[in-house]
Design a protein around this motif. Structure first.
Motif, mmCIF file in Angstrom:
data_model
loop_
_atom_site.group_PDB
_atom_site.id
_atom_site.type_symbol
_atom_site.label_atom_id
_atom_site.label_comp_id
_atom_site.label_asym_id
_atom_site.label_seq_id
_atom_site.Cartn_x
_atom_site.Cartn_y
_atom_site.Cartn_z
ATOM 1 N N ALA A 1 0.853 -1.201 0.000
ATOM 2 C CA ALA A 1 0.000 0.000 0.000
ATOM 3 C C ALA A 1 0.881 1.241 0.000
ATOM 4 O O ALA A 1 1.896 1.304 0.701
ATOM 5 N N ARG A 2 0.484 2.216 -0.808
ATOM 6 C CA ARG A 2 1.276 3.463 -0.873
ATOM 7 C C ARG A 2 0.675 4.490 0.070
ATOM 8 O O ARG A 2 -0.487 4.330 0.540
ATOM 9 N N LYS A 3 1.413 5.544 0.326
ATOM 10 C CA LYS A 3 0.912 6.584 1.263
ATOM 11 C C LYS A 3 -0.329 7.246 0.677
ATOM 12 O O LYS A 3 -0.387 7.596 -0.506
ATOM 13 N N GLY A 4 -1.381 7.371 1.512
ATOM 14 C CA GLY A 4 -2.619 8.002 1.032
ATOM 15 C C GLY A 4 -2.614 9.473 1.353
ATOM 16 O O GLY A 4 -1.568 10.124 1.413
ATOM 17 N N ILE A 5 -3.805 10.011 1.576
ATOM 18 C CA ILE A 5 -3.969 11.433 1.935
ATOM 19 C C ILE A 5 -4.698 11.465 3.280
ATOM 20 O O ILE A 5 -5.666 10.730 3.465
ATOM 21 N N LYS A 6 -4.174 12.284 4.207
ATOM 22 C CA LYS A 6 -4.790 12.294 5.548
ATOM 23 C C LYS A 6 -4.974 13.728 6.021
ATOM 24 O O LYS A 6 -4.039 14.530 5.982
ATOM 25 N N VAL A 7 -6.222 14.038 6.442
ATOM 26 C CA VAL A 7 -6.528 15.350 7.046
ATOM 27 C C VAL A 7 -7.076 15.085 8.439
ATOM 28 O O VAL A 7 -7.934 14.222 8.620
ATOM 29 N N THR A 8 -6.577 15.843 9.417
ATOM 30 C CA THR A 8 -7.098 15.720 10.788
ATOM 31 C C THR A 8 -7.659 17.070 11.229
ATOM 32 O O THR A 8 -7.025 18.109 10.991
ATOM 33 N N TYR A 9 -8.828 17.019 11.833
ATOM 34 C CA TYR A 9 -9.557 18.234 12.225
ATOM 35 C C TYR A 9 -9.910 18.158 13.705
ATOM 36 O O TYR A 9 -10.511 17.180 14.168
ATOM 37 N N CYS A 10 -9.479 19.170 14.447
ATOM 38 C CA CYS A 10 -9.713 19.119 15.900
ATOM 39 C C CYS A 10 -9.920 20.526 16.433
ATOM 40 O O CYS A 10 -9.030 21.381 16.319
ATOM 41 N N THR A 11 -11.097 20.773 17.013
ATOM 42 C CA THR A 11 -11.304 22.072 17.679
ATOM 43 C C THR A 11 -11.903 21.790 19.051
ATOM 44 O O THR A 11 -12.324 20.680 19.348
ATOM 45 N N ASP A 12 -11.909 22.792 19.887
ATOM 46 C CA ASP A 12 -12.585 22.688 21.177
ATOM 47 C C ASP A 12 -12.022 21.582 22.061
ATOM 48 O O ASP A 12 -12.686 20.607 22.404
ATOM 49 N N SER A 13 -10.748 21.772 22.429
ATOM 50 C CA SER A 13 -10.121 20.790 23.311
ATOM 51 C C SER A 13 -8.878 21.378 23.947
ATOM 52 O O SER A 13 -8.293 22.344 23.430
ATOM 53 N N ARG A 14 -8.477 20.786 25.044
ATOM 54 C CA ARG A 14 -7.133 20.980 25.541
ATOM 55 C C ARG A 14 -6.205 20.088 24.725
ATOM 56 O O ARG A 14 -6.672 19.086 24.137
ATOM 57 N N PRO A 15 -4.912 20.402 24.656
ATOM 58 C CA PRO A 15 -3.997 19.517 23.906
ATOM 59 C C PRO A 15 -3.941 18.142 24.588
ATOM 60 O O PRO A 15 -4.007 18.040 25.806
ATOM 61 N N LEU A 16 -3.867 17.101 23.751
ATOM 62 C CA LEU A 16 -3.880 15.724 24.271
ATOM 63 C C LEU A 16 -2.950 14.821 23.462
ATOM 64 O O LEU A 16 -2.833 14.994 22.237
ATOM 65 N N GLU A 17 -2.389 13.840 24.138
ATOM 66 C CA GLU A 17 -1.590 12.821 23.421
ATOM 67 C C GLU A 17 -2.479 12.084 22.404
ATOM 68 O O GLU A 17 -2.036 11.741 21.306
ATOM 69 N N HIS A 18 -3.724 11.912 22.807
ATOM 70 C CA HIS A 18 -4.691 11.220 21.951
ATOM 71 C C HIS A 18 -4.863 11.941 20.608
ATOM 72 O O HIS A 18 -5.041 11.323 19.551
ATOM 73 N N ILE A 19 -4.784 13.271 20.647
ATOM 74 C CA ILE A 19 -4.907 14.059 19.406
ATOM 75 C C ILE A 19 -3.638 13.870 18.573
ATOM 76 O O ILE A 19 -3.698 13.661 17.350
ATOM 77 N N VAL A 20 -2.481 13.909 19.257
ATOM 78 C CA VAL A 20 -1.204 13.741 18.548
ATOM 79 C C VAL A 20 -1.190 12.403 17.806
ATOM 80 O O VAL A 20 -0.854 12.304 16.630
ATOM 81 N N GLU A 21 -1.655 11.366 18.518
ATOM 82 C CA GLU A 21 -1.676 10.027 17.896
ATOM 83 C C GLU A 21 -2.622 10.021 16.692
ATOM 84 O O GLU A 21 -2.313 9.515 15.615
ATOM 85 N N ALA A 22 -3.782 10.633 16.850
ATOM 86 C CA ALA A 22 -4.788 10.622 15.765
ATOM 87 C C ALA A 22 -4.278 11.391 14.545
ATOM 88 O O ALA A 22 -4.543 11.037 13.401
ATOM 89 N N ALA A 23 -3.508 12.450 14.835
ATOM 90 C CA ALA A 23 -3.062 13.331 13.736
ATOM 91 C C ALA A 23 -1.776 12.831 13.081
ATOM 92 O O ALA A 23 -1.339 13.378 12.062
ATOM 93 N N GLU A 24 -1.214 11.787 13.652
ATOM 94 C CA GLU A 24 0.068 11.258 13.181
ATOM 95 C C GLU A 24 0.197 11.237 11.651
ATOM 96 O O GLU A 24 -0.669 10.679 10.961
ATOM 97 N N GLY A 25 1.203 11.921 11.140
ATOM 98 C CA GLY A 25 1.519 11.844 9.715
ATOM 99 C C GLY A 25 0.487 12.491 8.800
ATOM 100 O O GLY A 25 0.477 12.246 7.588
ATOM 101 N N SER A 26 -0.349 13.331 9.354
ATOM 102 C CA SER A 26 -1.356 13.982 8.491
ATOM 103 C C SER A 26 -0.706 14.889 7.456
ATOM 104 O O SER A 26 0.274 15.566 7.744
ATOM 105 N N ASP A 27 -1.310 14.924 6.296
ATOM 106 C CA ASP A 27 -0.864 15.896 5.303
ATOM 107 C C ASP A 27 -1.267 17.302 5.761
ATOM 108 O O ASP A 27 -0.550 18.282 5.573
ATOM 109 N N LEU A 28 -2.437 17.350 6.378
ATOM 110 C CA LEU A 28 -2.953 18.648 6.854
ATOM 111 C C LEU A 28 -3.620 18.439 8.208
ATOM 112 O O LEU A 28 -4.488 17.564 8.355
#
Lengths: 303, 303
Positions: free
Chosen positions: A195-222
């Motif tokens: 499998a080749r690299k796809g396209i990834k967008v992560t969207y997050c508002t209304d939160s304190r910073p979290l490790e959980h967000i960092v993990e979810a956003a891992e390697g996002s293009d945007l």
């Protein structure tokens, strides 16, 4: 190719020249809309985005600035002659909130399917989108969303010929389907590379910073993330109201190894946001201020 | 003096440069807002109208384009530090609709009093406003509103002196109060001439033309009426969807003997509305096209 349009950048209340934060994604003729505050349908009209192809609406949480545009949007989608069902994904209680808001939009020419999120992480695959809803930390139940377009491995004509795979099966195999034909089972891995690299967008508002967000956003293009406050002293307010500063968002972008960060969901009191960007870029260089209708076409990497 | 601001002129859906139809009235520091569609709070910000003084919200009917801005408005009024109660007047079912929409605006720093209209005509007096809600003829239960500022007769110093009325009582008598003082009862008519002409604004959208509207609008200084359609052939649509054409509105203005007519609530398909005004003025000369934020200060006639 994934069309991305940040429809607005306001937080809390819509302003004369700043629509409430919401995101439109378009891939293969199917739209995802993330959040729908008061005026989002107007922002869509201004950005030239059609209503009929909206197949999926992801709601982050039930604060009015993220969902009060729903009745108007649904009616405008009806006026745009949509008849296909609309899937709405959102936190627990979604059905109750949608039903309540539909008090003023009771008759629609399409069905609505509500999917209520219950877990820390939930995954969905629809219309070529791989959606990951991840729980974040706000004053009320709230989720962020990662949306990915996967990309299968490269198709090998040599291997297809070697294995005497009939040409008529190449296309379905390339699309990742397993096919049974004349007593033989053919699987995609027989003809596709890794499998080749796809396209990834992560969207997050209304939160304190979290490790959980960092993990979810891992390697996002945007990575589109809130920055409610830019003034450093407002970290106190950020903690109090469960929001973030520009710098906390930039730190998460760096740790998640994203390609690009757009900041959004600014406090109504934030006026000269640009002034703070040099400090943001000290933390994460490829950071940009969100602007209403800021758009990009994300492509697969060149082979 | 009554400040009038037509906040929007759109019907059905908000458009990039045309807010949904709504009206702001201001007298003696107290505001009335008539209708609150999606984006009305932004139109108010653009027109420089404050949120805190909104004491009365009159809802014509529950179609989304007239009420879907309510949650956002209530929250913004709360953010503007309003604490006094808000009175909302509207058709039968108002409490249910307001409760449903408040699903996304549950916590407010002020109380809401709902007044549900049940009769063809209902009258209220609040903050110096004389409000007349009159039933009109739309696809759903719908009301128009006349708002009047009454003007008492001229105060006669001669008659006050003739009747040896202590000066301390002149002010309350001028305000129309009956006063008892040292065993004597003093009434306003002892010092006031006949009531003088006040200021009257009538607002009516979403209806077929009716005699009932003509009676309600009688003698208005300003009659703001819908003209969903300007193209003459669209009379068929007007009848079908229970709306009006420009010319039907103009005819009612003429028969009601109003001073001035503003047309509003235009169909999204209506682009060059100005082109039709000559034909409108053939029916009623003092007719104008509503425009977003079109404003006027209505004064009492010069004595």
């Amino acid at each position: 190719m994934l069309d991305v349009c940040l429809l607005g950048t306001a937080g809390m209340m819509p302003l004369p020249n700043r629509w409430l934060t919401a995101l439109s994604l378009k891939y293969n003729g199917s739209n995802i809309l993330i959040d729908c505050g008061e005026g989002t349908q107007i922002a869509m009209k201004e950005a030239g985005i059609n209503f009929k192809p909206i197949d999926i609406l992801c709601i982050t949480h039930f604060h009015a600035d993220h969902i009060s545009g729903l009745p108007g949007l649904l009616l405008t989608m009806g006026n745009a002659e949509r008849t296909e069902p609309l899937t709405i994904i959102g936190p627990k209680g979604l059905t109750r909130v949608v039903t309540a808001l539909r008090t003023i939009a009771p008759e629609l020419p399409f069905e609505i399917k509500c999917i209520e999120l219950n877990e820390q992480d939930e995954y969905f695959e629809m219309n070529g989108y791989h959606i990951h809803a991840f729980r974040v930390k706000h004053a009320v139940l709230c989720y962020g969303y990662s949306v990915e377009i996967k990309r299968s491995g490269r198709f090998s004509v040599e291997r297809a010929n070697e294995k005497e795979i009939p040409m008529r099966l190449w296309n379905p195999l390339q699309k990742g389907n397993t096919v049974e034909f004349e007593g033989r089972v053919y699987t995609p891995d027989m003809v596709l590379g890794p499998a080749r690299k796809g396209i990834k967008v992560t969207y997050c508002t209304d939160s304190r910073p979290l490790e959980h967000i960092v993990e979810a956003a891992e390697g996002s293009d945007l990575f589109i993330c809130e920055g409610m406050y830019a003034e450093k002293e407002k970290i106190v307010k950020a903690k109090q109201y469960k929001h973030m500063t520009f710098y906390e968002a930039a730190d998460m972008a760096k740790r998640a190894g994203v390609k690009e960060l757009w900041l959004t969901h600014f406090s109504p009191s934030l006026v000269r946001a640009d002034d703070y960007m040099p400090q943001v870029r000290d933390i994460f260089a490829n950071a940009y201020l969100g602007k209403d209708a800021k758009s990009v076409e994300l492509m697969f990497d060149e082979d």
